[in-house]
Scaffold this motif. Sequence first.
Motif, PDB file in Angstrom:
ATOM      1  N   ASP A  77       0.824  -1.213   0.000  1.00  0.00           N
ATOM      2  CA  ASP A  77       0.000   0.000   0.000  1.00  0.00           C
ATOM      3  C   ASP A  77       0.861   1.268   0.000  1.00  0.00           C
ATOM      4  O   ASP A  77       0.709   2.157   0.842  1.00  0.00           O
ATOM      5  CB  ASP A  77      -0.944   0.002   1.200  1.00  0.00           C
ATOM      6  N   ASN A  78       1.796   1.343  -0.942  1.00  0.00           N
ATOM      7  CA  ASN A  78       2.668   2.506  -1.033  1.00  0.00           C
ATOM      8  C   ASN A  78       1.915   3.724  -1.551  1.00  0.00           C
ATOM      9  O   ASN A  78       1.001   3.604  -2.368  1.00  0.00           O
ATOM     10  CB  ASN A  78       3.848   2.216  -1.965  1.00  0.00           C
ATOM     11  N   ASN A  79       2.321   4.878  -1.063  1.00  0.00           N
ATOM     12  CA  ASN A  79       1.788   6.153  -1.541  1.00  0.00           C
ATOM     13  C   ASN A  79       2.921   6.956  -2.164  1.00  0.00           C
ATOM     14  O   ASN A  79       4.097   6.748  -1.829  1.00  0.00           O
ATOM     15  CB  ASN A  79       1.154   6.935  -0.394  1.00  0.00           C
ATOM     16  N   TYR A  80       2.558   7.883  -3.027  1.00  0.00           N
ATOM     17  CA  TYR A  80       3.578   8.637  -3.763  1.00  0.00           C
ATOM     18  C   TYR A  80       3.212  10.113  -3.804  1.00  0.00           C
ATOM     19  O   TYR A  80       2.037  10.484  -3.901  1.00  0.00           O
ATOM     20  CB  TYR A  80       3.714   8.110  -5.204  1.00  0.00           C
ATOM     21  N   THR A  81       4.237  10.919  -3.702  1.00  0.00           N
ATOM     22  CA  THR A  81       4.068  12.355  -3.884  1.00  0.00           C
ATOM     23  C   THR A  81       5.349  12.909  -4.488  1.00  0.00           C
ATOM     24  O   THR A  81       6.399  12.261  -4.437  1.00  0.00           O
ATOM     25  CB  THR A  81       3.752  13.058  -2.545  1.00  0.00           C
ATOM     26  N   LYS A  82       5.252  14.084  -5.059  1.00  0.00           N
ATOM     27  CA  LYS A  82       6.410  14.675  -5.725  1.00  0.00           C
ATOM     28  C   LYS A  82       6.603  16.111  -5.269  1.00  0.00           C
ATOM     29  O   LYS A  82       5.635  16.854  -5.115  1.00  0.00           O
ATOM     30  CB  LYS A  82       6.236  14.646  -7.247  1.00  0.00           C
ATOM     31  N   ILE A  83       7.854  16.465  -5.005  1.00  0.00           N
ATOM     32  CA  ILE A  83       8.191  17.851  -4.699  1.00  0.00           C
ATOM     33  C   ILE A  83       9.170  18.345  -5.760  1.00  0.00           C
ATOM     34  O   ILE A  83      10.002  17.584  -6.252  1.00  0.00           O
ATOM     35  CB  ILE A  83       8.790  18.002  -3.283  1.00  0.00           C
ATOM     36  N   GLU A  95       8.261   7.883  -2.072  1.00  0.00           N
ATOM     37  CA  GLU A  95       7.432   6.689  -1.893  1.00  0.00           C
ATOM     38  C   GLU A  95       7.378   6.386  -0.399  1.00  0.00           C
ATOM     39  O   GLU A  95       8.417   6.276   0.251  1.00  0.00           O
ATOM     40  CB  GLU A  95       8.054   5.515  -2.658  1.00  0.00           C
ATOM     41  N   TYR A  96       6.183   6.253   0.152  1.00  0.00           N
ATOM     42  CA  TYR A  96       6.095   6.048   1.591  1.00  0.00           C
ATOM     43  C   TYR A  96       4.952   5.094   1.954  1.00  0.00           C
ATOM     44  O   TYR A  96       3.971   4.944   1.237  1.00  0.00           O
ATOM     45  CB  TYR A  96       5.940   7.377   2.328  1.00  0.00           C
TER      46      TYR A  96
END
Length: 239
Positions: A77-83, A95-96
């Motif tokens: 159930d990995n989550n992703y975001t971008k900065i 990836e967290y």
Amino acid sequence: MLVVLGIMDFILVVMHYTDYVLLFFKPTGYVIPLVLNIVIINVIVFKSKLSKGWATAILFIGLPILLFHGFIVLWLDNNYTKIVAPDNQQSLVIEYRHATLGETTYFYDFYETKFGFIGKHLDDQSITLIVRDHSSGIDPEGILGLGKEEWITANTVRFSTWQGMKDVYLRSSQPSFEMEERCGMYISKEKPSLINWRMIAAKEISFISTSWSGVVFVSYGTGNKNSYRSSRFSKSLFV
């Protein structure tokens, strides 16, 4: 068609072992490539004169692998975001995930990208945070300090995490700069001419020079005009 499939598989294998990833595959892992392999190979088998038993064998082997891999992706159930860096020249994909067993452990992995779809996994930059107090109700983004991060250099991002400051270094599996402070000053090996003069305004600088190797030498005083000395700054952070 088989040649195209082989090229795709070869590229994915090379990327996997060199820590590169196609970022649009990350949320589903290798489910899409596995499905393509199973479907295309079976289509080729059915259109050829090969025994249909090959198609059955491929399904018998491929489907369990596909299901197992899909289960792992769902379980993690990995989550992703971008900065994105302030200059918009590069970005960092995060990836967290988290796991709770009496205490909650948060896992963060980082991928450097300049093209938006290819990422380079930053080895040895992963962060693991263990939180025992759940009363605050902070989410994984808040534990890392997402939204409050600071690009302290073009290749360094500083996060104000639940357990203090954590720096993530781009372009290398090891920190690209080793911070060394002298007299409250940080001077960049990469850009020694771009010094934050506000931090050293109170110091008496006699001269700054750079050696052929990029090491910065600074002569400064401590209030006494006769107490000037030369200091060597190597690979320190630019702020």
